[in-house]
Design an enzyme around this catalytic site. Structure first.
Site, PDB file in Angstrom:
ATOM      1  N   SER A  82      42.042  46.392  32.002  1.00  0.00           N
ATOM      2  CA  SER A  82      41.517  45.581  33.095  1.00  0.00           C
ATOM      3  C   SER A  82      40.551  46.371  33.955  1.00  0.00           C
ATOM      4  O   SER A  82      40.757  47.573  34.212  1.00  0.00           O
ATOM      5  CB  SER A  82      42.669  45.063  33.967  1.00  0.00           C
ATOM      6  OG  SER A  82      42.178  44.416  35.121  1.00  0.00           O
ATOM      7  N   LYS A  83      39.507  45.701  34.412  1.00  0.00           N
ATOM      8  CA  LYS A  83      38.538  46.341  35.294  1.00  0.00           C
ATOM      9  C   LYS A  83      39.172  46.720  36.637  1.00  0.00           C
ATOM     10  O   LYS A  83      38.705  47.625  37.316  1.00  0.00           O
ATOM     11  CB  LYS A  83      37.356  45.399  35.515  1.00  0.00           C
ATOM     12  CG  LYS A  83      36.161  46.081  36.185  1.00  0.00           C
ATOM     13  CD  LYS A  83      35.049  45.094  36.464  1.00  0.00           C
ATOM     14  CE  LYS A  83      33.906  45.811  37.186  1.00  0.00           C
ATOM     15  NZ  LYS A  83      32.929  44.875  37.751  1.00  0.00           N
ATOM     16  N   ARG A  84      40.237  46.018  37.013  1.00  0.00           N
ATOM     17  CA  ARG A  84      40.911  46.325  38.288  1.00  0.00           C
ATOM     18  C   ARG A  84      41.504  47.731  38.289  1.00  0.00           C
ATOM     19  O   ARG A  84      41.708  48.319  39.339  1.00  0.00           O
ATOM     20  CB  ARG A  84      42.029  45.305  38.547  1.00  0.00           C
ATOM     21  CG  ARG A  84      41.546  43.870  38.701  1.00  0.00           C
ATOM     22  CD  ARG A  84      42.679  42.974  39.165  1.00  0.00           C
ATOM     23  NE  ARG A  84      42.365  41.574  38.997  1.00  0.00           N
ATOM     24  CZ  ARG A  84      42.712  40.850  37.932  1.00  0.00           C
ATOM     25  NH1 ARG A  84      43.406  41.415  36.959  1.00  0.00           N
ATOM     26  NH2 ARG A  84      42.376  39.586  37.845  1.00  0.00           N
TER      27      ARG A  84
END
Length: 532
Positions: free
Chosen positions: A255-257
């Site tokens: 995930s980019k998070r």
């Protein structure tokens, strides 16, 4: 009669194309192409505060770069326009009215405070929370009074609590849910907007989607969606919930998070580090601008679409226990839903690079020149070749021979096109060559014999004719033997003088590629830096 296969991918325009989303889109596209069906691109853009038109560009770009064409959708049209959720509100409203009229949905006037209290009571009683359905006892006149007074309400699906709902998922197998444990889901908010679960069913039904291939986190939505298909008197599609992609060595979704954590992941760190070397040279920022979770990272880094497609396809799908290399045509021919794995697929940067290296090795020398040229141009490494004008879009004929020789010498070090930037010491001005500091200090400054050796080598190379690899190798070996030196005493200082480094391509190939004049110029420049 079996309906023709129609698959869809429905991204939200977030401003980038996630590598995991691209893998899902690829599986949807492959199933449509394998079955001679149709692939539809639909934009789920109901969140108007987050999405802007420019945010769609990276999504379209990723599809086009990988060669995944769509049969219906934005910029393509089709029989079920529009293909943007934000433009399909009239369809959702008509479906809501149909469900209300049939008694399959109801207006709920309960306040958030009432709902919160009911949830707390259910938690205290250790039972699942279910909608109270108090509003079902309201008469039509009472409902009208509430609406006229402006009292907020939502529309909920009336879940049949006396049954179960089940699907036979193409990947997960038989899955069922107890409707008696499900609260009545909201279909339309009090502000008139529609919930994703509802809108996507209306869209998929209207678009005649036969197969919904999506990430496994959507499996929890499926029970409500099947009930909605039934309530709308539509046949549910075949569902295939594919495993998500995890970070290397982790069970957590890529995930980019989690970008900062991913940056420290040993399996991904090299990709971040490489971006911090390459992207600044291309005026693309660094790894915070484009990260390995984004499809555009691989395009800008110079991966081939064939390599990325091969790598994505193998994340969660296999033909057998031995075949690894697949062309696009191979994938279309061999792909099946039955061969998708249930378990999550770990992103493997090394394996992706091995696929990429294979497809790079299939290119002709001319194709490699054409692929490397944009990187040389954007990094301004060939600016001095064109002092009178702009750098052309393609490599000029009179430069292709030398660039081909450079790439031949570079060999399999060229795994992605941006790797050509590692040869920048062949392009910079002789006086602008940067020396590796540790090597320069140890092999040149702190080696008392280095200056004398380089001075003698300069004389030797100036007299070398012809200036070709066999002759140079013979002259340098004779130089070493005549003076009773060790080979590294000569080779290492010479490499540093020519390229600024102690490692690289073959020394004699390097001498020939630079040419006699530039070799002598670089030797004299380095000698001039040394104390008398």
């Amino acid at each position: 009669m079996t309906r023709p296969v129609r698959t869809r991918f429905a991204p939200s325009p977030t401003g980038y194309m996630h590598i995991g989303g691209m893998r899902t889109a690829l599986f949807c596209w492959l199933w449509a192409r394998h079955t001679n069906g149709r692939f539809i691109l639909r934009i789920d853009d109901t969140d108007q505060e987050r999405n802007v038109e420019s945010a769609l560009a990276p999504i379209f770009r990723a599809f086009r770069w990988l060669g995944l064409d769509w049969d219906e959708g934005p910029e393509q049209g089709g029989p079920y326009t529009p293909y943007y959720q934000s433009q399909r509100g009239h369809l959702y409203q008509a479906a809501v009215e149909k469900l209300l009229a049939a008694g399959k949905a109801y207006r709920d006037f309960e306040t958030p405070e009432q709902i919160a209290a009911d949830r707390q009571q259910a938690e205290a009683n250790k039972v699942p929370y279910l909608s109270s359905r108090r509003s079902l006892s309201l008469t039509p006149d009472q409902i009208a009074v509430h609406q006229q007074s402006g009292q907020p309400s939502v529309v909920r699906l009336l879940v049949p609590r006396d049954r179960k709902v089940a699907i036979d998922d193409a990947v997960r197998g038989h899955v069922e849910w107890d409707c008696g444990l499900m609260p009545d889901p909201v279909l339309q908010r009090s502000n008139g907007s529609f919930l994703y679960n509802f809108a996507t069913v209306v869209d998929d039904a209207q678009l005649q989607i036969t197969h919904v291939i999506r990430a496994e986190e959507h499996l929890t939505n499926t029970a409500v969606q099947v009930l909605l298909y039934e309530a709308l008197e539509q046949s549910p599609p075949t569902f295939a919930h594919i495993p998500f992609i995890t970070a290397p060595g982790s069970t957590k979704k890529l995930s980019k998070r989690d970008l900062e954590k991913l940056r420290k992941n040993p399996g991904l760190q090299k990709l971040f580090d490489r971006a911090d070397v390459v992207f600044p040279q291309l005026s693309l920022g660094d790894s915070t601008t484009l990260s390995p979770v984004m499809v555009e990272y691989y395009e800008q880094m110079g991966y081939l679409p064939a390599g990325v497609l091969n790598g994505l396809a193998r994340l969660g799908w296999s033909l057998d226990d031995k075949t690894e290399i697949f062309s696009r045509d191979d994938l279309i021919r061999e792909f099946s839903l039955e061969r998708i794995n249930k378990s999550s697929a770990a992103f493997d940067a090394d394996k992706l690079l091995s696929f990429q290296a294979h497809w790079m090795s299939q290119l002709s020398l001319d194709e490699k020149i054409d692929g490397c040229w944009p990187f040389l141009k954007r990094a301004k490494l060939v600016q001095d070749w064109f002092p009178a004008g702009e750098i052309p879009e393609s490599c000029p004929v009179d430069r292709r021979g030398w660039l081909g020789e450079l790439l031949t010498a570079f060999g399999d070090r060229l795994k992605v096109f941006s790797d050509i930037l590692d040869t920048q010491d062949f392009f910079v001005a002789d006086t602008a060559l940067v020396y590796e500091e540790k090597a320069y200090q140890k092999k040149i400054v702190e080696a008392p014999e280095a200056k004398e050796i380089l001075q003698a080598l300069t004389i030797e190379l100036a007299a070398c004719q012809p200036f070709d690899a066999p002759t140079l190798e013979q002259r340098v070996h004779a130089f070493v033997e005549t003076r009773g030196l060790k080979f590294n005493q000569v080779i290492q200082p010479l490499r540093i003088a020519l390229t600024g480094k102690t490692a690289g391509m073959g020394l004699f190939e390097t001498l020939v590629l630079l040419g006699q004049d530039r070799c002598l110029s670089r030797l004299r420049h380095l000698i001039s830096r040394l104390p008398v």
